[in-house]
Write an enzyme that holds these catalytic residues in place. Structure first.
Site, PDB file in Angstrom:
ATOM      1  N   ARG A 108       0.809  -1.312   0.052  1.00  0.00           N
ATOM      2  CA  ARG A 108      -0.032   0.079   0.137  1.00  0.00           C
ATOM      3  C   ARG A 108       0.809   1.256   0.077  1.00  0.00           C
ATOM      4  NH1 ARG A 108      -3.595  -2.583   3.795  1.00  0.00           N
ATOM      5  NH2 ARG A 108      -5.623  -3.293   2.660  1.00  0.00           N
ATOM      6  N   GLY A 109       2.000   1.254   0.508  1.00  0.00           N
ATOM      7  CA  GLY A 109       2.839   2.360   0.818  1.00  0.00           C
ATOM      8  C   GLY A 109       3.528   2.875  -0.587  1.00  0.00           C
TER       9      GLY A 109
END
Length: 354
Positions: free
Chosen positions: A290-291
């Site tokens: 996600r980052g």
């Protein structure tokens, strides 16, 4: 001349977004999320009385009006099949004429005591069984479609509800199932949560689901504090005059956001910079991807906001702390702030420092 619009504005004057002093992290996070809602929303954590609610309501008031199908409880788009309810979709596919109107972007506050039925909506089982029709009572997730959902004190909200909201924000749909009956409707919105870390933190699994994390602190500079107090006094004394004095700046920012939304699809992030972003995430031991994804999207949104088509390392540096600081593993012995750690690793990977 006294119009209905003037009456509404007098009843609910909103402090201009462009008049807010400081809190640059919060303002940038909100702007980038309205340019690209796929970033995944923002959680704003900081001291009480720092203008969190004022800023969030200000960005909603700043946005251009949207076209919706008249009397549709889901704020359906007149033509985009991904943003319309089942009934409207059937009408569009059959080339039926639909009444359309322009409305303000929905801004919905979620009360802490909200139940799951109120959030998701309910199905009238009795009517479904007796009359054979799906009688659906829309909830907050229907009303906020194509808008902004604001949760104050999100860290005090039941984890189960936070999970539901994050699922809907990520998928863009809300599904209600009961007794074998299922109703599904679009629910695309920017999720904005705020809270005071002194009153408790969100679980890491939920925190990670927010696209960005902005930290705000009480202003210490006495001159800046005086400026903020004076601005508020002017607004409270005569809201309409104060709003009018910022009309040009508000319109300028609104047009910049509109241009950025149109430009976003043509923004390029080259492969080398993508690799650097993922290398930074790896060095920071960020779990999952996600980052990486959010940093890519936020950098593109910032690039579009600046009116450019090619993402630079400066764009990435500006957003990467906001995208990663809440995804780092907590080390009770670590004295370095998480945001400082992100910047330090960024500089090392990008070759800015040895």
């Amino acid at each position: 001349m006294l119009t209905l619009s003037n009456i509404k504005n007098n009843l609910r004057p909103i402090f201009p977004f462009t008049a807010i002093v400081g809190q640059e992290e919060m303002k940038l996070s909100l702007i980038l999320n309205v340019i690209d809602p796929k970033i995944g929303g923002v959680i704003i954590m900081g001291d009480r009385g720092t203008g969190k609610s004022t800023t969030i309501r200000g960005i909603a008031d700043l946005l251009p009006k949207i076209s919706v199908v008249t009397d549709d409880p889901f704020n359906s788009h007149p033509s985009d099949l991904e943003l319309i309810s089942g009934n409207i979709k059937h009408s569009v596919q059959n080339d039926m004429n639909l009444a359309v109107q322009l409305v303000n972007v929905p801004m919905v506050d979620l009360p802490l005591g909200a139940t799951e039925d109120r959030v998701c909506g309910t199905i009238d089982i009795e009517k479904a069984l007796i009359n054979g029709i799906k009688a659906f009572e829309p909830g907050i997730l229907a009303r906020v479609n194509r808008g902004i959902l604001y949760i104050d004190e999100v860290n005090l909200l039941d984890d189960h509800l936070v999970d539901i909201l994050l699922d809907s924000a990520a998928s863009g749909w809300n599904t209600v199932e009961r007794e074998g009956i299922s109703v599904r409707h679009p629910s695309r919105f920017v999720l904005v949560g705020s809270g005071n870390p002194e009153e408790g933190e969100l679980r890491p699994q939920l925190l990670d689901r927010f696209g960005m994390h902005a930290e705000i602190r009480t202003v210490k500079d006495p001159h800046l504090r005086v400026q903020i107090v004076e601005q508020r006094d002017k607004f409270d004394e005569n809201p309409q005059n104060y709003i009018e004095s910022y009309k040009a700046r508000q319109e300028e920012l609104k047009q910049t956001i509109i241009r950025a939304q149109k430009l976003l699809g043509s923004v390029i992030l080259d492969q080398n910079l993508k690799v650097k972003i993922s290398e930074i995430c790896g060095e920071l031991e960020v779990d999952g991807l996600r980052g990486d994804i959010v940093t890519n999207r936020a950098a593109k949104a910032l690039c579009a906001f600046r009116g450019k088509k090619q993402v630079s390392s400066a764009d990435v540096r500006k957003v990467i702390t906001l995208c990663l600081r809440h995804r780092l593993r907590k080390d009770p012995l670590e004295s370095v702030d998480s945001g400082t750690r992100v910047k330090k690793i960024f500089d090392v990977v990008m070759g800015i420092v040895e």
